[in-house]
Design a protein around this motif. Sequence first.
Motif, PDB file in Angstrom:
ATOM      1  N   ARG A  62       0.922  -1.072   0.099  1.00 35.64           N
ATOM      2  CA  ARG A  62      -0.053  -0.096   0.006  1.00 35.64           C
ATOM      3  C   ARG A  62       0.781   1.137  -0.002  1.00 35.64           C
ATOM      4  N   VAL A 297      -4.645  -4.055  -8.895  1.00 35.93           N
ATOM      5  CA  VAL A 297      -4.957  -2.894  -7.886  1.00 35.93           C
ATOM      6  C   VAL A 297      -5.852  -3.528  -7.377  1.00 35.93           C
ATOM      7  N   ASN A 298      -5.814  -3.725  -5.739  1.00 32.74           N
ATOM      8  CA  ASN A 298      -6.781  -4.410  -4.902  1.00 32.74           C
ATOM      9  C   ASN A 298      -7.687  -3.466  -4.170  1.00 32.74           C
ATOM     10  N   ALA A 299      -7.074  -2.058  -3.843  1.00 37.33           N
ATOM     11  CA  ALA A 299      -7.754  -1.175  -3.179  1.00 37.33           C
ATOM     12  C   ALA A 299      -7.315  -0.062  -3.463  1.00 37.33           C
ATOM     13  N   ALA A 300      -8.413   1.141  -3.595  1.00 36.53           N
ATOM     14  CA  ALA A 300      -8.137   2.355  -3.680  1.00 36.53           C
ATOM     15  C   ALA A 300      -8.725   3.195  -2.622  1.00 36.53           C
ATOM     16  N   LEU A 301      -8.144   4.021  -1.861  1.00 35.36           N
ATOM     17  CA  LEU A 301      -8.694   5.034  -1.073  1.00 35.36           C
ATOM     18  C   LEU A 301      -8.442   6.359  -1.277  1.00 35.36           C
ATOM     19  N   ARG A 303      -8.710   9.958   0.434  1.00 36.64           N
ATOM     20  CA  ARG A 303      -9.167  10.671   1.708  1.00 36.64           C
ATOM     21  C   ARG A 303      -9.254  12.171   1.455  1.00 36.64           C
ATOM     22  N   SER A 350     -13.488   9.660   3.541  1.00 40.85           N
ATOM     23  CA  SER A 350     -12.820   8.564   3.255  1.00 40.85           C
ATOM     24  C   SER A 350     -13.614   7.784   2.175  1.00 40.85           C
ATOM     25  N   SER A 352     -13.639   4.802  -0.254  1.00 36.89           N
ATOM     26  CA  SER A 352     -13.244   3.281  -0.426  1.00 36.89           C
ATOM     27  C   SER A 352     -14.220   2.347  -0.921  1.00 36.89           C
ATOM     28  N   THR A 357     -12.062   1.350  -7.011  1.00 35.86           N
ATOM     29  CA  THR A 357     -10.977   0.444  -7.106  1.00 35.86           C
ATOM     30  C   THR A 357     -11.124  -0.089  -8.558  1.00 35.86           C
ATOM     31  N   ASN A 358     -12.007  -0.706  -9.078  1.00 36.76           N
ATOM     32  CA  ASN A 358     -12.093  -1.228 -10.308  1.00 36.76           C
ATOM     33  C   ASN A 358     -11.766   0.140 -11.254  1.00 36.76           C
ATOM     34  N   PHE A 402      -4.442   6.610  -1.628  1.00 38.32           N
ATOM     35  CA  PHE A 402      -3.733   5.114  -1.301  1.00 38.32           C
ATOM     36  C   PHE A 402      -4.209   4.225  -2.115  1.00 38.32           C
ATOM     37  N   THR A 404      -3.598  -0.003  -3.090  1.00 35.52           N
ATOM     38  CA  THR A 404      -3.204  -1.162  -2.379  1.00 35.52           C
ATOM     39  C   THR A 404      -3.157  -2.004  -3.709  1.00 35.52           C
TER      40      THR A 404
END
Lengths: 410, 440
Positions: A62, A297-301, A303, A350, A352, A357-358, A402, A404
């Motif tokens: 991340r 890409v597994n996650a996008a956050l 903030r 935040s 998420s 992510t997609n 962020f 991941t």
Amino acid sequence: MLKINPLNMLKCSLPDGRCGRFFSPCQVLFFLMLLLFWLGGCDSPGDVGLTTIDDIASAPNRVEAGLQTTAEAHLYRDVTGAALPTLAGKVTEIGPLSGMQVEAYGYLDFLENTDRTTKFKEGTVSDVTIVLKNAYTYGEVGTPVRFTVNAMNAEWSPANAKYDSLLVAGAAVTTSGDLNASAKTWEIALPAAWRQTYDQLLRGAVSDNTFDKAFNGFQFKLASGNAIFGFTPADSYLRVVAGGDTLRFSSTSSKSHTFLKRTGKPIEVAGRNILQDNTGDAIKLSLDLTKFQKLPVNAALIRVPADTLSLYASGSFVRPIIRQLGIYRVSETETLAQLASAKFKDGYFSFSDPRLTNELQRMVIGKSTAKRLIVIPEVGASSINPVFWFTETQAALKPQLFVTYLPSNG
Amino acid sequence: MKNQMYKTLFVMGLFCIGPSLYAQVVSDGSIYSRYGLGERHHFNNSRSAAMGGAGTGYSDAIYVSATNPATLGYQVLTRFTGGYRYQANRFSDKAGNNSKLGVGGIDHFQFSFPLIDRKLGLGISFMPYSRTGYRVQSTGKLPKGDGYADSTLYVTSYEGRGNLQQFEVGLGGKLGKLISVGGGLRFYTGQIDHIQRTSFSDVENFTERLSTSNTRLYGVGGNMGIHVEKTKLGKKKNQEIGFGATVGLPATLNTRRTRILGENEIVDTLSVSQQFDTKLPLTTTVGLAYRPNENVLLVADFLSERWSKFSSGLSFGGYNPAMATDKQFQDRTRIGIGAEYIPAGRNFRDNYFMRAAYRLGFYTESGYFKPAANQNYFLRTNALTAGISLPTRKIGTTLDVNMEFGTRGTTDFGLVRDLYFKMGLYLNFGEKWFQRFKIQ
């Protein structure tokens, strides 16, 4: 000496020489098949052998990715104007938003009630009162307000009308008396001249002409006071009294509209930008995803730090704050698709969401059709609620992304 | 005639569904199948499998060799064989960590029939040339922070699956009383997937992703065999001796690799390689068989495969085309010995278990790749095999149950040791088909 030949164990033991096998070959085969299929279902994979895989990464990582935010003035949301409640009023801001003024014109139409009694039809209209249900307040509620009611002279439609669509109204019908800004229900009596004009139509006395055809609704503007209010059309109506009977001519949400106009700018609040609902404020997001090209890409956050504290009003000035924002994908045709929404918590919005992510995954593999990503208010109802977000000059409070991802897939 | 038609349709159907059954083989085998083209599949027939895989030296009317086409000429019956194999694996490393995986799947299909009884025969076989099937995973925790209120557990798994299939049409016949020769045309096709998957316990904020490296191969090769047999030896004229040799010719396979990211909603082909050549090595096998009496058969095989000559334009586990001058693969050798004991010999009237065949064997095999990049260690496999062949009421049809217990690799050099147990169930069906009836 006793000799044991193990092969004798395999020989038939019945006196007639026939075999006395407990299981037939078919049964043995069946049980073996069952055993094999049952064994086939057992496993407990682990990390044994992982050390032999030296050319691929084993852990998702991340990192903070590049994110630039810019304030945009664009009325993105595809609001038809019939968004509820219908706003009307005018507010000259105080405090950190001093210097800014927002004015709203509310448009409501009222539909004919055909359940008229004979008494109603044959009597004379003695009273027509506009009853408004107040569902939203922004501004000064300590002093009374007055509204001017203007007649809409021509047929109008809220379809495709945005908040910046001004509908031209005719002459003033009346100006209300002092209305309690804190009240939930307001009544504005229409003058005798208007009653006389519409007397026969209200009573349904003219068969080839109807009230709905002749009447096009009202425009509501603030005559005095310093607040914007929201009326729910479903609870607002014309109260008509004729021949001693009373009927309601209801309003409808399908025939309501709000025109909003913001002028001036708030006094400079260092390092902050305003994001106000329905006035065309948006945050444009520019993402730097070059280091994730072609990677999973597994996650996008995302903030977004926000300041709500300095916007809290005191005394009799009411200022609701935006509590929820949304991230949207803007397509080439300027249509919006929601990717995430976030409520204000601990100083941040935040975002998420798998949809976000997609979208980032599509971006890193070059499959995204997004023209840009934006953040806009998401209050669920018509409002002018504001919130402050921090500009890039506030490094510690700037919006962050962020990501991941799996560094390498071999 | 009608029955014969149904039988033919049945066999054709099995060959049609064969590939789809192979496709169901899951990725639950040895991590070492990640290297090269995967784990080499060695199979002659179910009888040999129980005798250390040795059997190039004998001929038999009941067990048809899938690797030596010369023995096809000994056939009398039309024959279909197929098998299901289950393999339980236990992997351990130096730290004492263990994991277990099991995999089951259809092992092979073979169809053969005599063109001229005991003189000329045809065989069609379908089996893997090599198999890839592994699954390892690592778990970890992503800490909270950076906007995440809680930590999340993740699992990164590496999976390999796929086969390089070998489809062979062979013809073999006798030249006189002693010598038989044969040849086969081999078609290779297959795909090997190496998959990396990352999943998370927090599914609301994290999305599982999959990336796949898919390698497709196809090509044509050949196989030749010779078999020499002398029977009626010894005082009782009940001794037999046989010698066999096969040469699997080098084959050039067209190879293309595609990298794919994602599945379902988001799928993208990240890259497609050019078409490269992958050269399969020459395989040479020699085998001896000796039958001292009608109860006992002793066999021994030696196989050599010249993987040192392997080349490809694409990289495989343990092989990098950019370093083609280095000796990245070594020649694979395999020595197998075995014995068979039939208590009843040729007495078909003895009781059931006396007529069964009991087999035992051993083999040792040196792998063709170096699993530890910095060590000059080539994988070695040692295994004990055993099996029982159960006769059926139908003469020429047997049901074989084989077992194999082996060990592969080492816990040194950061590697793992595989302990595996294979159990196979094989149907070896023979019947007289295509008979010419004399009209009286």
